[in-house]
Design a protein around this motif. Structure first.
Motif, PDB file in Angstrom:
ATOM      1  N   ARG A  24       0.838  -1.214   0.000  1.00 20.65           N
ATOM      2  CA  ARG A  24       0.000   0.000   0.000  1.00 20.65           C
ATOM      3  C   ARG A  24       0.864   1.252   0.000  1.00 20.65           C
ATOM      4  O   ARG A  24       0.587   2.203  -0.726  1.00 20.65           O
ATOM      5  CB  ARG A  24      -0.905  -0.015   1.238  1.00 20.65           C
ATOM      6  N   ARG A  25       1.931   1.234   0.813  1.00 17.50           N
ATOM      7  CA  ARG A  25       2.771   2.441   0.906  1.00 17.50           C
ATOM      8  C   ARG A  25       3.485   2.736  -0.402  1.00 17.50           C
ATOM      9  O   ARG A  25       3.854   3.868  -0.656  1.00 17.50           O
ATOM     10  CB  ARG A  25       3.788   2.288   2.045  1.00 17.50           C
ATOM     11  N   TYR A  26       3.716   1.695  -1.215  1.00 16.21           N
ATOM     12  CA  TYR A  26       4.323   1.957  -2.529  1.00 16.21           C
ATOM     13  C   TYR A  26       3.280   2.555  -3.464  1.00 16.21           C
ATOM     14  O   TYR A  26       3.530   3.569  -4.113  1.00 16.21           O
ATOM     15  CB  TYR A  26       4.900   0.670  -3.136  1.00 16.21           C
ATOM     16  N   ASP A  63       0.559   4.239  -2.962  1.00 18.20           N
ATOM     17  CA  ASP A  63       0.097   5.617  -2.735  1.00 18.20           C
ATOM     18  C   ASP A  63       1.244   6.633  -2.712  1.00 18.20           C
ATOM     19  O   ASP A  63       1.022   7.809  -2.430  1.00 18.20           O
ATOM     20  CB  ASP A  63      -0.771   5.698  -1.470  1.00 18.20           C
ATOM     21  N   SER A  89       3.784   6.846  -0.708  1.00 16.12           N
ATOM     22  CA  SER A  89       4.406   7.111   0.604  1.00 16.12           C
ATOM     23  C   SER A  89       5.836   6.569   0.677  1.00 16.12           C
ATOM     24  O   SER A  89       6.702   7.175   1.316  1.00 16.12           O
ATOM     25  CB  SER A  89       3.581   6.489   1.729  1.00 16.12           C
TER      26      SER A  89
END
Lengths: 156, 319
Positions: free
Chosen positions: B137-139, B141, B143
């Motif tokens: 998820r962090r990749y 979006d 972040s």
């Protein structure tokens, strides 16, 4: 047929190791960057391992010290309970001194400065980051308490 | 290039074993984790000796048994250094195994096996890299790249020049990240500019796009794609390895790519590029130091002009 089968062996090994790494990420909180899953630059380094040392000096005065494990160390990358416990045992068997509230290895062996570790609490926290708010977050996922006299310890 | 061209004019199975040994000796991948007196250090030393013997006796370097020993020792080191071994160390191991199997088959079948594995291993490596990125998820979006741009010194040049990040931004994020890491608080925030977020999103989707392109071209079972494959790989490798100093990863990929191309000139340029990557390593490192110096200068100027300026991060204390 034999040569085609042989040709697929390295590729099959790559896929098997990568799948194993993905599984360990979910079951052991393993770092995405290591372990053969080709997950470098796919996520932030998600784990942080720290320890709180309950110590006493030669006069018996209690002191709590903090210790942070380097990001590349084994328990930081693979924070299994076994690795965390092994680090706790290592802390208990080492000699420490107080450096402004931080535990520092006592290399000089000065009995006046050296502290006895009574209990170690090792903590693994998952890290998170949100780009929109610029917020860094940590949530504790594993916590192990190991008393010096009883290395069996307790885990929550 | 002409000297390299003469060396690698034959079938891949003839020149790859020796070229790979030269690179193994220059990389010494096992040096990444070899604590004194440990089993990993002993295994690493065994590998060094074996590689040197292979270079001194070319007949040995062309035997499948020799490469089986290299492969076993390499993976033994990877297991012992599981927490330290980078992904390219695994790739080196798979490539050593492919050389072993190619020598076992020998002749044209061996060269075919090596060429096929060059394509498959590059394609699968990029495919897994894309899957790992898209699963995070962090990749997705953006972040992850904002985090790297603000906390990883290797990205400091990009975040300063393209993202407009200042030394104060770096300091605020280092401070916030440290506070949550050490358990002093559950969360801490520091400012992120819209410009920096745009740079991060650009990096996120450029990286994904180029990696999908490389994976698709190398896994596609079509002949005559050598030129396109080389171009797609260069589109990935040039910006990546000029920014991040991980030459060994670039070199093993370039060598594997060289084994897949039939044009001898292109092959020679690729092997030369693998050599050049070693020399280029200093560039990202020195650029990073230059920007670090610029940031230190900025901080000193700021300290002189606004000595009482508060830190620009907010904290949520542990209850």
């Amino acid at each position: 047929v034999a040569s085609t089968a042989l040709a697929l062996v390295p590729a099959a090994l790559l896929v098997a190791v990568a799948l194993h790494q993905r599984r360990r990420m979910h079951t052991h909180d393993q770092n995405a960057w290591k372990g053969g899953g080709f997950g470098m630059f796919s996520d932030i380094h998600t784990g942080s391992v720290t320890a709180l040392l309950s110590t006493a000096d030669a006069a018996g005065v209690a002191r709590d010290l903090f210790l942070e494990l380097p990001a590349g160390a084994r328990p930081s990358i693979v924070p299994t309970e076994r690795n965390l416990r092994s680090w706790a045992d290592e802390i208990i068997t080492s000699r420490w001194t107080d450096h402004g509230g931080r535990a520092v290895l006592d290399r000089e062996g000065d009995a006046n400065k050296s502290l006895t570790v009574r209990r170690v609490i090792v903590r693994f926290a998952r890290l998170d980051f949100d780009r929109r708010t610029g917020t860094h977050r940590a949530s504790v996922h594993k916590k192990i308490s190991v008393p010096a006299s009883d290395k069996e310890g307790e885990a929550w | 290039v002409s000297a390299i061209r003469a060396t690698i004019a034959g079938a891949p199975i003839e020149w790859m074993p020796v070229v790979m040994l030269v690179f193994l000796l220059s990389w010494r991948p096992w040096a990444a984790y070899a604590p004194r007196g440990s089993t990993a250090a002993v295994v690493g030393m065994g590998q060094t000796v074996l590689v040197m013997l292979g270079l001194l006796a070319p007949s040995m370097a062309h035997s499948a048994g020799f490469w089986a020993a290299i492969t076993v020792l390499h993976f033994a080191w990877v297991l012992l250094a599981y927490h330290a071994a980078d992904n390219h160390q695994y790739l080196i191991g798979y490539w050593c195994l492919a050389i072993c199997l190619a020598l076992l088959l020998g002749g044209d079948a061996g060269s075919w096996l090596l060429t096929t594995n060059g394509r498959l291993l590059i394609g699968l490596c990029f495919l897994w890299a894309v899957l790992a990125k898209l699963a995070a998820r962090r990749y997705r979006d953006g972040s992850m790249f904002v985090y790297l741009l603000l906390t990883d010194p290797r990205f400091m040049m990009l975040s300063t020049m393209a993202g407009g990040a200042s030394a104060a931004d770096y300091r605020a994020h280092a401070w916030a990240a440290r506070r949550v890491r050490t358990g002093e608080c559950h969360e801490a925030a520091a400012p992120v500019t819209t410009r920096l977020q745009r740079v991060a999103l650009g990096l996120t989707w450029w990286t994904t796009g180029v990696e999908v392109f490389v994976a698709a071209l190398f896994l596609a079972p079509f002949p005559n794609l050598d030129g396109l494959r080389a171009i797609s790989f260069l589109a990935f490798a040039l910006p990546t390895y000029l920014l991040v100093a991980v030459p060994a990863f670039g070199q093993v990929l370039t060598l594997m790519l060289a084994a897949t191309v039939s044009d001898i000139s292109m092959r020679a340029y690729l092997v030369s590029a693998a050599v050049a990557l070693t020399l280029l390593t200093f560039l990202p490192t020195h650029l990073m130091r230059l920007v670090e110096g610029y940031h230190r200068l900025q901080m000193r100027r700021r300290a002189v002009s606004c000595p009482d300026e508060p830190r620009s991060a907010t904290l949520t204390r542990v209850s």
